[in-house]
Design a protein around this motif. Structure first.
Motif, PDB file in Angstrom:
ATOM      1  N   VAL A  90      44.721  24.401  52.967  1.00 45.02           N
ATOM      2  CA  VAL A  90      46.173  24.422  53.115  1.00 45.02           C
ATOM      3  C   VAL A  90      46.608  25.842  53.472  1.00 45.02           C
ATOM      4  CG1 VAL A  90      48.360  24.138  51.878  1.00 45.02           C
ATOM      5  CG2 VAL A  90      46.555  22.416  51.640  1.00 45.02           C
ATOM      6  N   GLN A  91      45.990  26.836  52.869  1.00 42.83           N
ATOM      7  CA  GLN A  91      46.313  28.235  53.180  1.00 42.83           C
ATOM      8  C   GLN A  91      46.151  28.514  54.671  1.00 42.83           C
ATOM      9  OE1 GLN A  91      43.790  31.169  51.239  1.00 42.83           O
ATOM     10  NE2 GLN A  91      44.270  32.677  52.794  1.00 42.83           N
ATOM     11  N   VAL A  92      45.044  28.080  55.262  1.00 43.28           N
ATOM     12  CA  VAL A  92      44.791  28.308  56.690  1.00 43.28           C
ATOM     13  C   VAL A  92      45.874  27.627  57.532  1.00 43.28           C
ATOM     14  CG1 VAL A  92      43.214  27.683  58.587  1.00 43.28           C
ATOM     15  CG2 VAL A  92      42.323  28.758  56.497  1.00 43.28           C
ATOM     16  N   LEU A  93      46.222  26.407  57.177  1.00 45.63           N
ATOM     17  CA  LEU A  93      47.253  25.691  57.932  1.00 45.63           C
ATOM     18  C   LEU A  93      48.609  26.387  57.803  1.00 45.63           C
ATOM     19  CD1 LEU A  93      46.168  22.055  57.090  1.00 45.63           C
ATOM     20  CD2 LEU A  93      45.883  23.257  59.273  1.00 45.63           C
ATOM     21  N   GLN A  94      48.918  26.890  56.618  1.00 49.16           N
ATOM     22  CA  GLN A  94      50.171  27.631  56.413  1.00 49.16           C
ATOM     23  C   GLN A  94      50.180  28.920  57.237  1.00 49.16           C
ATOM     24  OE1 GLN A  94      49.751  27.923  52.143  1.00 49.16           O
ATOM     25  NE2 GLN A  94      51.471  26.540  51.803  1.00 49.16           N
ATOM     26  N   GLU A  95      49.077  29.660  57.185  1.00 49.40           N
ATOM     27  CA  GLU A  95      48.993  30.903  57.946  1.00 49.40           C
ATOM     28  C   GLU A  95      49.136  30.624  59.446  1.00 49.40           C
ATOM     29  OE1 GLU A  95      45.283  32.741  56.870  1.00 49.40           O
ATOM     30  OE2 GLU A  95      46.019  33.357  54.895  1.00 49.40           O
ATOM     31  N   PHE A  96      48.489  29.559  59.920  1.00 52.21           N
ATOM     32  CA  PHE A  96      48.614  29.190  61.327  1.00 52.21           C
ATOM     33  C   PHE A  96      50.073  28.962  61.684  1.00 52.21           C
ATOM     34  CE2 PHE A  96      49.423  25.852  64.382  1.00 52.21           C
ATOM     35  CZ  PHE A  96      48.900  26.421  65.532  1.00 52.21           C
ATOM     36  N   TYR A  97      50.754  28.154  60.903  1.00 58.40           N
ATOM     37  CA  TYR A  97      52.149  27.822  61.214  1.00 58.40           C
ATOM     38  C   TYR A  97      53.007  29.086  61.298  1.00 58.40           C
ATOM     39  CZ  TYR A  97      56.816  26.074  61.245  1.00 58.40           C
ATOM     40  OH  TYR A  97      58.117  25.860  61.621  1.00 58.40           O
ATOM     41  N   VAL A  98      52.891  29.947  60.296  1.00 57.97           N
ATOM     42  CA  VAL A  98      53.713  31.164  60.253  1.00 57.97           C
ATOM     43  C   VAL A  98      53.425  32.051  61.459  1.00 57.97           C
ATOM     44  CG1 VAL A  98      54.103  33.315  58.968  1.00 57.97           C
ATOM     45  CG2 VAL A  98      54.039  31.118  57.763  1.00 57.97           C
ATOM     46  N   GLN A  99      52.150  32.272  61.763  1.00 55.31           N
ATOM     47  CA  GLN A  99      51.794  33.162  62.870  1.00 55.31           C
ATOM     48  C   GLN A  99      52.087  32.552  64.240  1.00 55.31           C
ATOM     49  OE1 GLN A  99      51.021  36.391  62.592  1.00 55.31           O
ATOM     50  NE2 GLN A  99      51.404  36.044  60.421  1.00 55.31           N
ATOM     51  N   ALA A 100      51.854  31.265  64.389  1.00 55.48           N
ATOM     52  CA  ALA A 100      52.039  30.610  65.694  1.00 55.48           C
ATOM     53  C   ALA A 100      53.501  30.489  66.086  1.00 55.48           C
ATOM     54  CB  ALA A 100      51.397  29.227  65.674  1.00 55.48           C
ATOM     55  N   THR A 101      54.390  30.407  65.106  1.00 53.58           N
ATOM     56  CA  THR A 101      55.813  30.191  65.395  1.00 53.58           C
ATOM     57  C   THR A 101      56.667  31.446  65.244  1.00 53.58           C
ATOM     58  OG1 THR A 101      56.296  29.495  63.122  1.00 53.58           O
ATOM     59  CG2 THR A 101      55.690  27.759  64.705  1.00 53.58           C
TER      60      THR A 101
ATOM     61  N   ILE B  25      40.708  31.140  64.288  1.00 50.20           N
ATOM     62  CA  ILE B  25      40.161  30.115  65.196  1.00 50.20           C
ATOM     63  C   ILE B  25      41.306  29.238  65.700  1.00 50.20           C
ATOM     64  CG2 ILE B  25      38.530  28.202  65.422  1.00 50.20           C
ATOM     65  CD1 ILE B  25      37.210  30.985  64.742  1.00 50.20           C
ATOM     66  N   LEU B  26      42.173  28.805  64.796  1.00 54.67           N
ATOM     67  CA  LEU B  26      43.308  27.967  65.172  1.00 54.67           C
ATOM     68  C   LEU B  26      44.249  28.720  66.107  1.00 54.67           C
ATOM     69  CD1 LEU B  26      42.092  26.543  62.659  1.00 54.67           C
ATOM     70  CD2 LEU B  26      44.399  25.936  62.023  1.00 54.67           C
ATOM     71  N   LEU B  27      44.495  29.989  65.821  1.00 51.36           N
ATOM     72  CA  LEU B  27      45.408  30.772  66.657  1.00 51.36           C
ATOM     73  C   LEU B  27      44.839  31.007  68.056  1.00 51.36           C
ATOM     74  CD1 LEU B  27      46.737  33.269  63.987  1.00 51.36           C
ATOM     75  CD2 LEU B  27      48.054  31.485  65.176  1.00 51.36           C
ATOM     76  N   TYR B  28      43.545  31.274  68.161  1.00 44.94           N
ATOM     77  CA  TYR B  28      42.959  31.443  69.495  1.00 44.94           C
ATOM     78  C   TYR B  28      43.042  30.156  70.305  1.00 44.94           C
ATOM     79  CZ  TYR B  28      41.110  36.149  68.800  1.00 44.94           C
ATOM     80  OH  TYR B  28      40.988  37.499  68.609  1.00 44.94           O
ATOM     81  N   SER B  29      43.030  29.016  69.639  1.00 46.23           N
ATOM     82  CA  SER B  29      43.075  27.744  70.377  1.00 46.23           C
ATOM     83  C   SER B  29      44.390  27.549  71.130  1.00 46.23           C
ATOM     84  CB  SER B  29      42.827  26.563  69.438  1.00 46.23           C
ATOM     85  OG  SER B  29      43.981  26.268  68.659  1.00 46.23           O
ATOM     86  N   ILE B  30      45.429  28.281  70.736  1.00 43.13           N
ATOM     87  CA  ILE B  30      46.730  28.147  71.409  1.00 43.13           C
ATOM     88  C   ILE B  30      47.088  29.384  72.232  1.00 43.13           C
ATOM     89  CG2 ILE B  30      47.643  26.514  69.708  1.00 43.13           C
ATOM     90  CD1 ILE B  30      49.378  29.003  68.691  1.00 43.13           C
TER      91      ILE B  30
ATOM     92  N   ILE C 167      55.595  21.457  68.084  1.00 45.57           N
ATOM     93  CA  ILE C 167      54.213  21.569  68.565  1.00 45.57           C
ATOM     94  C   ILE C 167      53.303  22.057  67.444  1.00 45.57           C
ATOM     95  CG2 ILE C 167      52.688  22.795  70.163  1.00 45.57           C
ATOM     96  CD1 ILE C 167      54.990  22.645  72.214  1.00 45.57           C
ATOM     97  N   ALA C 168      53.747  23.076  66.708  1.00 44.72           N
ATOM     98  CA  ALA C 168      52.937  23.582  65.588  1.00 44.72           C
ATOM     99  C   ALA C 168      52.703  22.488  64.552  1.00 44.72           C
ATOM    100  CB  ALA C 168      53.619  24.788  64.951  1.00 44.72           C
TER     101      ALA C 168
END
Length: 138
Positions: A42-53, A11-16, A65-66
């Motif tokens: 925290v896991q979701v936020l960590q996964e978002f950061y790794v995948q988004a960047t 969900i977080l990744l689709y938002s960007i 931005i991330a």
């Protein structure tokens, strides 16, 4: 149980996403993130950061931005990764056959008292540990 709904990493990744083929998913993800009753781990936020960047992503975002997005999402209820979450995730994996990482997300949603878990990657409509998995993009 609470009125919170848990948001998976996708969900977080689709938002960007800047992919024109994902416009509808991006809009739906942004709408879910615009609600006040979201929950994360925290896991979701960590996964978002790794995948988004990650540099191999078609549209990576820079660290500032991330990090700013993550700080914004800290307004939601956020479940820490604890030994209790770990143990519950292992039980969910053994009983229901999900991957460990998906099991940890379900365990975090359950710990926060969420009745719904929004995810594109898990079985839509399936109830696990009193949490119903819903694909918001169906």
């Amino acid at each position: 149980m609470s009125d919170l709904h848990f948001l998976d990493t996708n969900i977080l990744l689709y938002s960007i996403s800047r992919d024109p083929n994902e416009t509808r998913k991006r809009e739906q993800a942004i709408a879910l993130l615009g609600e006040d009753d979201g929950a994360l781990s925290v896991q979701v936020l960590q996964e978002f950061y790794v995948q988004a960047t990650r540099p191999s992503r078609p549209d990576p975002i820079p660290h500032p931005i991330a990090a700013a997005l993550i700080h914004t999402w800290l307004r939601f209820a956020v479940q820490a990764v604890t030994t209790s979450i770990l143990a519950h995730a292992l039980d969910i994996k053994a009983k229901h056959g999900f991957s460990y990482w998906d099991s940890a997300i379900i365990a975090a949603a359950r710990a926060l008292g969420c009745q719904q878990l929004y995810s594109e990657d898990m079985a839509h409509g399936r109830a696990v540990e009193d949490v119903v998995i819903l694909n918001p993009f169906r």
